[in-house]
Design a protein around this motif. Sequence first.
Motif, PDB file in Angstrom:
ATOM      1  N   LEU A   5       7.718  -2.978  -3.379  1.00 56.28           N
ATOM      2  CA  LEU A   5       8.268  -2.881  -4.787  1.00 56.28           C
ATOM      3  C   LEU A   5       7.814  -3.430  -5.813  1.00 56.28           C
ATOM      4  O   LEU A   5       7.429  -3.105  -6.884  1.00 56.28           O
ATOM      5  CB  LEU A   5       9.779  -2.616  -4.779  1.00 56.28           C
ATOM      6  CG  LEU A   5      10.494  -2.338  -5.975  1.00 56.28           C
ATOM      7  CD1 LEU A   5      10.202  -1.237  -6.300  1.00 56.28           C
ATOM      8  CD2 LEU A   5      12.197  -2.567  -5.688  1.00 56.28           C
ATOM      9  N   ALA A   6       8.002  -4.901  -5.557  1.00 59.51           N
ATOM     10  CA  ALA A   6       7.401  -5.795  -6.756  1.00 59.51           C
ATOM     11  C   ALA A   6       5.950  -5.650  -6.851  1.00 59.51           C
ATOM     12  O   ALA A   6       5.550  -5.781  -8.125  1.00 59.51           O
ATOM     13  CB  ALA A   6       7.897  -7.247  -6.181  1.00 59.51           C
ATOM     14  N   VAL A   7       5.318  -5.804  -5.969  1.00 60.76           N
ATOM     15  CA  VAL A   7       3.808  -5.584  -6.136  1.00 60.76           C
ATOM     16  C   VAL A   7       3.493  -4.396  -6.657  1.00 60.76           C
ATOM     17  O   VAL A   7       2.563  -4.451  -7.872  1.00 60.76           O
ATOM     18  CB  VAL A   7       3.167  -5.642  -4.949  1.00 60.76           C
ATOM     19  CG1 VAL A   7       1.548  -5.387  -4.805  1.00 60.76           C
ATOM     20  CG2 VAL A   7       3.281  -7.018  -4.132  1.00 60.76           C
ATOM     21  N   THR A   8       3.795  -3.167  -6.439  1.00 60.62           N
ATOM     22  CA  THR A   8       3.726  -2.074  -7.125  1.00 60.62           C
ATOM     23  C   THR A   8       4.095  -2.039  -8.410  1.00 60.62           C
ATOM     24  O   THR A   8       3.319  -1.466  -9.263  1.00 60.62           O
ATOM     25  CB  THR A   8       4.026  -0.816  -6.382  1.00 60.62           C
ATOM     26  OG1 THR A   8       3.573  -1.080  -4.988  1.00 60.62           O
ATOM     27  CG2 THR A   8       3.654   0.577  -6.904  1.00 60.62           C
ATOM     28  N   ALA A   9       5.327  -2.382  -8.928  1.00 59.32           N
ATOM     29  CA  ALA A   9       5.743  -2.482 -10.233  1.00 59.32           C
ATOM     30  C   ALA A   9       5.045  -3.365 -11.180  1.00 59.32           C
ATOM     31  O   ALA A   9       4.587  -3.085 -12.040  1.00 59.32           O
ATOM     32  CB  ALA A   9       7.210  -2.912 -10.144  1.00 59.32           C
ATOM     33  N   ALA A  10       4.566  -4.577 -10.634  1.00 58.14           N
ATOM     34  CA  ALA A  10       3.625  -5.417 -11.264  1.00 58.14           C
ATOM     35  C   ALA A  10       2.333  -4.903 -11.566  1.00 58.14           C
ATOM     36  O   ALA A  10       1.927  -5.079 -12.907  1.00 58.14           O
ATOM     37  CB  ALA A  10       3.528  -6.815 -10.293  1.00 58.14           C
ATOM     38  N   LEU A  32       0.978 -11.261  -8.494  1.00 60.43           N
ATOM     39  CA  LEU A  32       1.516 -12.676  -8.400  1.00 60.43           C
ATOM     40  C   LEU A  32       1.646 -13.340  -9.894  1.00 60.43           C
ATOM     41  O   LEU A  32       2.554 -13.881 -10.377  1.00 60.43           O
ATOM     42  CB  LEU A  32       1.106 -13.618  -7.539  1.00 60.43           C
ATOM     43  CG  LEU A  32       1.084 -13.563  -6.267  1.00 60.43           C
ATOM     44  CD1 LEU A  32       0.418 -14.473  -5.142  1.00 60.43           C
ATOM     45  CD2 LEU A  32       2.740 -14.055  -5.983  1.00 60.43           C
ATOM     46  N   GLU A  33       0.433 -13.057 -10.650  1.00 56.92           N
ATOM     47  CA  GLU A  33       0.352 -13.483 -11.866  1.00 56.92           C
ATOM     48  C   GLU A  33       1.208 -12.725 -12.815  1.00 56.92           C
ATOM     49  O   GLU A  33       1.889 -13.343 -14.002  1.00 56.92           O
ATOM     50  CB  GLU A  33      -1.247 -13.550 -12.429  1.00 56.92           C
ATOM     51  CG  GLU A  33      -1.946 -14.326 -11.641  1.00 56.92           C
ATOM     52  CD  GLU A  33      -3.493 -14.193 -11.874  1.00 56.92           C
ATOM     53  OE1 GLU A  33      -3.692 -13.234 -12.532  1.00 56.92           O
ATOM     54  OE2 GLU A  33      -4.295 -15.062 -11.542  1.00 56.92           O
ATOM     55  N   ALA A  34       1.481 -11.251 -12.666  1.00 52.51           N
ATOM     56  CA  ALA A  34       2.222 -10.298 -13.370  1.00 52.51           C
ATOM     57  C   ALA A  34       3.861 -10.513 -13.204  1.00 52.51           C
ATOM     58  O   ALA A  34       4.449 -10.242 -14.360  1.00 52.51           O
ATOM     59  CB  ALA A  34       1.412  -9.148 -13.320  1.00 52.51           C
ATOM     60  N   PHE A  69       1.529  -1.617 -11.951  1.00 57.06           N
ATOM     61  CA  PHE A  69       1.690  -0.462 -12.710  1.00 57.06           C
ATOM     62  C   PHE A  69       2.061  -0.931 -14.121  1.00 57.06           C
ATOM     63  O   PHE A  69       1.510  -0.251 -15.219  1.00 57.06           O
ATOM     64  CB  PHE A  69       2.386   0.493 -12.267  1.00 57.06           C
ATOM     65  CG  PHE A  69       1.492   1.482 -11.210  1.00 57.06           C
ATOM     66  CD1 PHE A  69       1.241   2.632 -11.579  1.00 57.06           C
ATOM     67  CD2 PHE A  69       1.271   0.827  -9.567  1.00 57.06           C
ATOM     68  CE1 PHE A  69       0.277   3.220 -10.882  1.00 57.06           C
ATOM     69  CE2 PHE A  69       0.560   1.874  -9.087  1.00 57.06           C
ATOM     70  CZ  PHE A  69       0.291   2.986  -9.250  1.00 57.06           C
ATOM     71  N   ASP A  70       3.149  -1.742 -14.163  1.00 62.36           N
ATOM     72  CA  ASP A  70       3.886  -1.753 -15.455  1.00 62.36           C
ATOM     73  C   ASP A  70       3.527  -3.007 -16.412  1.00 62.36           C
ATOM     74  O   ASP A  70       4.041  -3.010 -17.691  1.00 62.36           O
ATOM     75  CB  ASP A  70       5.633  -1.765 -15.066  1.00 62.36           C
ATOM     76  CG  ASP A  70       6.010  -0.501 -14.613  1.00 62.36           C
ATOM     77  OD1 ASP A  70       5.383   0.429 -14.757  1.00 62.36           O
ATOM     78  OD2 ASP A  70       7.060  -0.512 -14.348  1.00 62.36           O
ATOM     79  N   ASP A  71       2.641  -3.812 -15.983  1.00 64.18           N
ATOM     80  CA  ASP A  71       2.166  -5.119 -16.591  1.00 64.18           C
ATOM     81  C   ASP A  71       0.914  -4.581 -17.293  1.00 64.18           C
ATOM     82  O   ASP A  71       0.129  -4.537 -16.383  1.00 64.18           O
ATOM     83  CB  ASP A  71       2.043  -6.307 -15.866  1.00 64.18           C
ATOM     84  CG  ASP A  71       1.532  -7.421 -16.749  1.00 64.18           C
ATOM     85  OD1 ASP A  71       2.147  -7.931 -17.517  1.00 64.18           O
ATOM     86  OD2 ASP A  71       0.189  -7.636 -16.672  1.00 64.18           O
ATOM     87  N   PRO A  72       0.437  -4.270 -18.482  1.00 67.75           N
ATOM     88  CA  PRO A  72      -0.777  -3.677 -18.693  1.00 67.75           C
ATOM     89  C   PRO A  72      -1.913  -4.487 -18.514  1.00 67.75           C
ATOM     90  O   PRO A  72      -2.808  -3.925 -18.175  1.00 67.75           O
ATOM     91  CB  PRO A  72      -0.527  -3.872 -20.322  1.00 67.75           C
ATOM     92  CG  PRO A  72       0.791  -3.830 -20.846  1.00 67.75           C
ATOM     93  CD  PRO A  72       1.730  -4.699 -19.670  1.00 67.75           C
ATOM     94  N   GLU A  73      -1.861  -5.665 -18.492  1.00 70.20           N
ATOM     95  CA  GLU A  73      -2.849  -6.853 -18.235  1.00 70.20           C
ATOM     96  C   GLU A  73      -3.267  -6.560 -16.633  1.00 70.20           C
ATOM     97  O   GLU A  73      -4.460  -6.285 -16.290  1.00 70.20           O
ATOM     98  CB  GLU A  73      -2.742  -8.132 -18.324  1.00 70.20           C
ATOM     99  CG  GLU A  73      -3.855  -9.057 -17.993  1.00 70.20           C
ATOM    100  CD  GLU A  73      -3.588 -10.482 -18.337  1.00 70.20           C
ATOM    101  OE1 GLU A  73      -4.111 -11.343 -17.913  1.00 70.20           O
ATOM    102  OE2 GLU A  73      -2.481 -10.890 -19.117  1.00 70.20           O
ATOM    103  N   ALA A  74      -2.287  -6.432 -15.794  1.00 70.51           N
ATOM    104  CA  ALA A  74      -2.524  -6.427 -14.270  1.00 70.51           C
ATOM    105  C   ALA A  74      -2.948  -4.795 -14.034  1.00 70.51           C
ATOM    106  O   ALA A  74      -3.860  -4.608 -13.141  1.00 70.51           O
ATOM    107  CB  ALA A  74      -1.098  -6.592 -13.700  1.00 70.51           C
ATOM    108  N   ALA A  75      -2.406  -3.817 -14.735  1.00 70.24           N
ATOM    109  CA  ALA A  75      -2.757  -2.565 -14.597  1.00 70.24           C
ATOM    110  C   ALA A  75      -4.306  -2.404 -14.901  1.00 70.24           C
ATOM    111  O   ALA A  75      -4.914  -1.739 -13.977  1.00 70.24           O
ATOM    112  CB  ALA A  75      -1.940  -1.545 -15.353  1.00 70.24           C
ATOM    113  N   GLU A  76      -4.687  -2.927 -15.844  1.00 69.71           N
ATOM    114  CA  GLU A  76      -6.177  -2.693 -16.372  1.00 69.71           C
ATOM    115  C   GLU A  76      -7.145  -3.437 -15.287  1.00 69.71           C
ATOM    116  O   GLU A  76      -8.126  -2.748 -14.833  1.00 69.71           O
ATOM    117  CB  GLU A  76      -6.323  -3.277 -17.781  1.00 69.71           C
ATOM    118  CG  GLU A  76      -7.883  -3.058 -18.111  1.00 69.71           C
ATOM    119  CD  GLU A  76      -7.950  -1.654 -18.351  1.00 69.71           C
ATOM    120  OE1 GLU A  76      -9.532  -1.442 -18.484  1.00 69.71           O
ATOM    121  OE2 GLU A  76      -7.307  -0.939 -18.670  1.00 69.71           O
TER     122      GLU A  76
END
Length: 435
Positions: free
Chosen positions: A318-323, A381-383, A325-332
């Motif tokens: 849950l945490a890895v997927t949410a990070a 982890l960063e996000a 998708f929902d953190d723009p920097e990580a998503a990009e």
Amino acid sequence: MPPCDFPESGTPLSEDEAEDLLRCICFKTGPPRTTGVELEWFVHALHVPRLPVPADRLRTAFAHLRTLPLQSALTFEPGGQLELSSPPAASLMECVGTVSADLDAVRTALRAFGLTLAGYGTDPWQSPRPRFLHEPRYDAMETYLDRSGPAGRAMMRDSASVQVCLDAGYEEPGPLGFERRWRLAHALGPVLVAAFANSPRLHGSPTGWRSTRQSLWAELDPVRGMAPALDGDPRAAWAEHVLDAPVMCVRGGDGRPWTVPDGLAFRDWLRDGRPRRATRADLDYHITTLFPPVRPRGHLELRMIDAQPGEDGWVVPLAVTAALFDDPEAAEAAYRIVSPFLDGTGPDGPPRDALWTAAARDGLGHPAVHAAALACFTLALEALPRIGAAPAVRDAVAAFTERYVARGRCPADDRLSPVAGASGIPEESGKDVRT
């Protein structure tokens, strides 16, 4: 699987109306604000999990569970699996806190009956589980799926998952746009399948797959478990996929039996009006009988993750997927890493293409998937601090990354290890992920 709660009557629906509805209801766009999770669990005897639990004992325990004041929706699967579906949460930590509290209550209640929850993608011990639920929906589903082989019964009775639910995203382009998030969900799929594979056994024997559960979904009928075309407009592709998918069953009203047609596409049902005229409720119900790896239901429902070991193992996917998708920097950054996976899907597409198959069979033993997992877990982890994850959640993701991802392993490898112990269950950290 949701219960059949759609009205059986209604105004007949035209093909154009159905297509318009599908375009409108399946991708509800706006700022990504909410997170949800659906957790399926096997229910085993507390001290001797290899022994089957009598149905009467389960019914008594489940009747008591229904009296608990839970925030999550409590339902049960055909094989007696228990499912908790969280309400939409305003943050990752709100979702974790709500579901953790509900799980505490459910576990405490089950313990009084000598029962416990167990997180496996497939039941590793019992022979084919008898069907616990005998309702028209599941009678029809079993009849339909039996036409394609044994995978359907095993999926219904012997599998469990973690399903992560995320908002579709913005209407406009960008890392949080719905088209990008739709593509990211499918491109990231092999990484999630492989990293969280936790079902190497079925009916007491190794299967040769790290995620037997994912292999079962891929073996369903030729259309029902497949993703739609990913190279165009998601709304149009999904509408076409839904209308061209075969109808699993036509619900009967006033106590009449349900029928299970053979080869009747929903589009043909709309055009021909036989065996009766299809309605909006029939369309809504038809969508629930489709099982692609990513299902758009207003939000995006990611369905490719095995149920996880331990009381809080579900928090990591849950945490890895949410990070991601929902953190723009990580998503990009994640999209740049995994988008090449979409180029090699071939004519089959997810989840039957070569990469998804390798992820389910080999876990992180596949070099390209392993490299992508290392990069994506680092991004997550960063996000996580940026999306407000508590230290215990960040520690859980870091520990999973070190134990599994960095070493090219997944939870299934613990199950297959000759030194895993009698239960094959990894040791618990003892940390409360809510803090």
